[in-house]
Write an enzyme that holds these catalytic residues in place. Structure first.
Site, mmCIF file in Angstrom:
data_model
loop_
_atom_site.group_PDB
_atom_site.id
_atom_site.type_symbol
_atom_site.label_atom_id
_atom_site.label_comp_id
_atom_site.label_asym_id
_atom_site.label_seq_id
_atom_site.Cartn_x
_atom_site.Cartn_y
_atom_site.Cartn_z
ATOM 1 N N GLN A 1 -14.023 30.431 75.754
ATOM 2 C CA GLN A 1 -14.292 31.908 75.083
ATOM 3 C C GLN A 1 -15.702 30.676 74.045
ATOM 4 O OE1 GLN A 1 -11.654 31.289 75.400
ATOM 5 N NE2 GLN A 1 -10.523 32.715 74.815
ATOM 6 N N ASP B 1 -6.545 35.466 64.190
ATOM 7 C CA ASP B 1 -6.227 37.026 64.860
ATOM 8 C C ASP B 1 -5.230 37.808 64.053
ATOM 9 O OD1 ASP B 1 -7.426 35.437 66.964
ATOM 10 O OD2 ASP B 1 -6.857 37.426 67.550
ATOM 11 N N LYS C 1 -6.901 31.188 67.268
ATOM 12 C CA LYS C 1 -6.841 30.391 69.152
ATOM 13 C C LYS C 1 -5.586 29.550 69.197
ATOM 14 C CE LYS C 1 -8.279 32.502 72.041
ATOM 15 N NZ LYS C 1 -6.760 33.103 73.162
ATOM 16 N N ALA D 1 -10.011 39.421 67.210
ATOM 17 C CA ALA D 1 -9.159 40.178 66.522
ATOM 18 C C ALA D 1 -9.850 41.894 66.266
ATOM 19 C CB ALA D 1 -8.378 39.147 65.528
ATOM 20 N N ARG E 1 -12.281 41.108 73.460
ATOM 21 C CA ARG E 1 -11.129 40.294 73.136
ATOM 22 C C ARG E 1 -11.775 39.875 71.606
ATOM 23 N NH1 ARG E 1 -14.767 37.206 72.568
ATOM 24 N NH2 ARG E 1 -13.282 35.377 71.234
#
Ligand code: MRU
Length: 368
Positions: A205, A246, A257, A53, A51
């Site tokens: 994360q 992202d 996020k 970007a 994960r």
């Protein structure tokens, strides 16, 4: 298992195979997975084995190699290639690096004349995307370092306190990370830094991956619950926020996020500089208004209603329910921070204002 330097690499012995760190198990287990097909790559991106970007883009680069390889084995290669490309494109909607990498591979493959040449060029391009990401992130670190250095010079008696959200570290890219690259550069230069790591619900994360990366690099850090940042800022305990993104519009609106927007508001209210680190591959040159136009991924609500962690007793990873079984949940994965709350963008070409003029000043050749 020794920790790999990178998040993705070509398999050292198996031809036409990429390897990734399967991040679902970090920090408790370092699991390496092979990618050999479009199907495996699409699952790895969608289910977040990888994960972040830039890493989504790099992984899609290999996905496109598998797409052309599989398409060439059918009697309708063009149609199959388009179908497989769509399969990769549909994995995650917000990270624009996915589109960028797929587009780049399509253009590269179109240049080739023979099937052998298509395969050769697609594998080579996938490798180039990986290597370029490493270099871009390294350069962003050099540019971001000056921001940390100037804060330190004003107050050399204490470490520079930096707040980050989610994981914009080396596991979100190929190597240095985006938000963490300036931090690593400062740490390596001997500037004392301390990082506040937002846990980043629902997939954690920050708590799982950013904390693990910083721990491995020996960078002092503290994990905090997601809602703590505002309090810390009110009490002068955050000198600087650096987050990743992202998708950033060419006007400077930043999708990142979920929860990033609230951090930016708190930073704004408390006069804390709020920087976003991004490679130019994350800029969306088509979109002007991020809040209205950036597609926001909505993920499975099980990510909210359950939580996963290490069970000390059984010594294994366990998933447990958090909420009443009947309570509905909603899982928006990203939000958009309008440019006005962003102090600046740290890119591979330097730091600029989060505005059309600032971005186009650094990247004048790209049209929108
Ligand atoms: O859902 P994720 O884990 O892919 O989200 C990652 C982030 O939000 C990162 O901050 C972003 O991709 C920047 S990565 C350098």
């Amino acid at each position: 298992m020794p920790t790999p330097n990178r998040s993705i690499w070509p398999h050292p012995t198996k031809l036409q195979t990429a390897q990734i760190v399967d991040q679902r198990w970090l920090p408790h287990q370092v699991v390496i997975a092979d990618l050999t097909s479009v199907q495996e790559t699409a699952i790895a991106i969608k289910d977040m084995w990888i994960r972040g970007a830039p890493l989504i883009g790099a992984t899609a680069g290999y996905g496109m190699f598998f797409a052309i390889k599989e398409a060439l084995q059918t009697d309708q290669p063009d149609t199959t290639f388009q179908k497989l490309t769509q399969q990769l494109l549909s994995t995650r909607p917000t990270a624009v690096n996915l589109h960028w990498a797929i587009d780049r591979q399509q253009k590269a493959i179109n240049q080739a004349n023979s099937p052998e040449e298509k395969l050769h060029i697609a594998w080579k391009t996938a490798g180039e995307i990986v290597e370029e990401d490493v270099e871009i992130c390294r350069k962003m670190g050099e540019h971001g370092l000056s921001l940390i250095e100037s804060i330190y010079q004003k107050n050399p008696n204490q470490p520079v306190n930096i707040l980050t959200h989610c994981n914009a570290g080396r596991m979100a890219t190929v190597e240095w990370g985006t938000a963490t690259s300036p931090i690593y550069h400062a740490h390596q230069k001997g500037i004392p830094v301390h990082v506040w790591v937002d846990e980043t619900r629902p997939r954690n994360q920050g708590a799982r991956i950013t904390a693990w990366e910083l721990q491995e690099a020996g960078v002092p850090h503290t994990v905090i619950a997601d809602n703590v940042g505002g309090h810390l800022m009110q009490h002068g305990q955050v000198d600087l926020c650096i987050v990743g993104t992202d998708r950033t519009t060419y006007t400077g609106d930043v999708a990142n996020k979920i929860g990033t927007y609230l951090k930016a508001l708190a930073a704004w209210d408390n006069g804390v500089p709020f920087y976003v680190a991004l490679p130019s591959t994350t800029i969306d040159w088509e979109i002007r208004n991020g809040v209205e136009e950036i597609p926001i991924e909505v993920r499975d609500d099980e990510e909210v209603t359950f939580i996963q962690g290490w069970d000390e007793e059984s010594q294994q990873i366990k998933k447990v329910r958090l909420t009443p079984a009947e309570s509905p949940a909603q899982n928006y994965a990203f939000d958009v921070t309008p440019a006005k709350y962003v102090t600046g963008l740290i890119t591979e070409r330097g730091v600029c204002e989060a505005s059309e003029a600032g971005i186009k000043g650094l990247f004048p050749a790209v049209k929108s």
